[in-house]
Scaffold this motif. Structure first.
Motif, PDB file in Angstrom:
ATOM      1  N   THR A   1      25.460  35.371  24.925  1.00 24.53           N
ATOM      2  CA  THR A   1      24.598  34.554  24.070  1.00 24.53           C
ATOM      3  C   THR A   1      25.186  33.161  23.912  1.00 24.53           C
ATOM      4  O   THR A   1      24.477  32.150  24.046  1.00 24.53           O
ATOM      5  CB  THR A   1      24.413  35.229  22.692  1.00 24.53           C
TER       6      THR A   1
ATOM      7  N   PHE B   1      27.657  40.916  24.535  1.00 23.13           N
ATOM      8  CA  PHE B   1      26.443  40.352  23.949  1.00 23.13           C
ATOM      9  C   PHE B   1      26.731  38.984  23.317  1.00 23.13           C
ATOM     10  O   PHE B   1      26.034  37.997  23.574  1.00 23.13           O
ATOM     11  CB  PHE B   1      25.869  41.321  22.908  1.00 23.13           C
TER      12      PHE B   1
ATOM     13  N   LEU C   1      23.526  29.688  25.285  1.00 23.82           N
ATOM     14  CA  LEU C   1      23.294  28.665  24.252  1.00 23.82           C
ATOM     15  C   LEU C   1      24.052  27.372  24.553  1.00 23.82           C
ATOM     16  O   LEU C   1      23.540  26.277  24.305  1.00 23.82           O
ATOM     17  CB  LEU C   1      23.687  29.184  22.870  1.00 23.82           C
TER      18      LEU C   1
END
Length: 188
Positions: A50, A46, A54
């Motif tokens: 992410t 996770f 990003l």
């Protein structure tokens, strides 16, 4: 002429035999083997995914050119959630996206964008990835996105190559700073 009919009949019979075996070939156990999944692996997947997405968004802001395409979400699943997969290794990640983007550009240049060319683009991308040993399932989505968007040659470098390299750098970093991961398993 007789030989052509004979070949046609043999092929027809062979196809009928395969179709007759289809239900039997589809029988499989309801559940397959599943290796255990640890909480820390899932949490790190996770966090890493992410950070990877990003990073692409941040570089987009810096360069002022959109670099995020939908197929990078699928690449993130492989790079951060299935790091040991042969399909997640650098050659497959970068090569699969580049091959697929190139196929998309060529299909658009030769035949335009239509439902038929979108389908051909995906099929041809899979064929070329298989032949070049760069199979990366999200590459099929890259080809579809490219043909659907009627892209030009710049699509290959930005967003495809740039985004794939950003994900690769992120994967190398995040998959090697923790003790329970090591990436890549091989470069080529």
């Amino acid at each position: 002429m007789k030989k052509r009919i004979s070949i046609f009949v043999r092929r027809h019979l062979a196809i009928n035999k395969r179709l007759a075996r289809l239900p039997r070939n589809c029988k499989a156990p309801l559940r397959g083997p599943r290796p255990p999944m640890s909480l820390h692996y899932a949490v790190w997947s996770f966090i890493s995914a992410t950070l990877g997405i990003l990073a692409i968004c941040e570089v987009t802001t810096l360069v002022g050119h959109p670099l995020l395409i939908g197929s990078f979400g699928a690449s993130a699943v492989l790079l951060f959630g299935a790091t040991d997969s042969p399909l997640a290794q650098p050659r497959n990640l970068v090569g699969g996206h580049l091959v697929s983007a190139t196929v998309a550009v060529l299909v658009v240049a030769l035949f335009g964008s239509s439902p038929l060319t979108m389908a051909i683009g995906v099929g041809l991308a899979i064929f070329v990835m298989n032949m070049t040993h760069t199979t990366h399932p999200p590459g099929g989505a890259t080809a579809l996105i490219g043909v659907q968007g009627a892209v030009g040659p710049s699509f290959i470098l930005m967003p495809v190559l740039a985004g794939a390299l950003i994900l690769l750098v992120t994967a190398i970093f995040t998959n090697n700073v923790v003790y329970h991961r090591s990436y890549p398993k091989h470069w080529l």
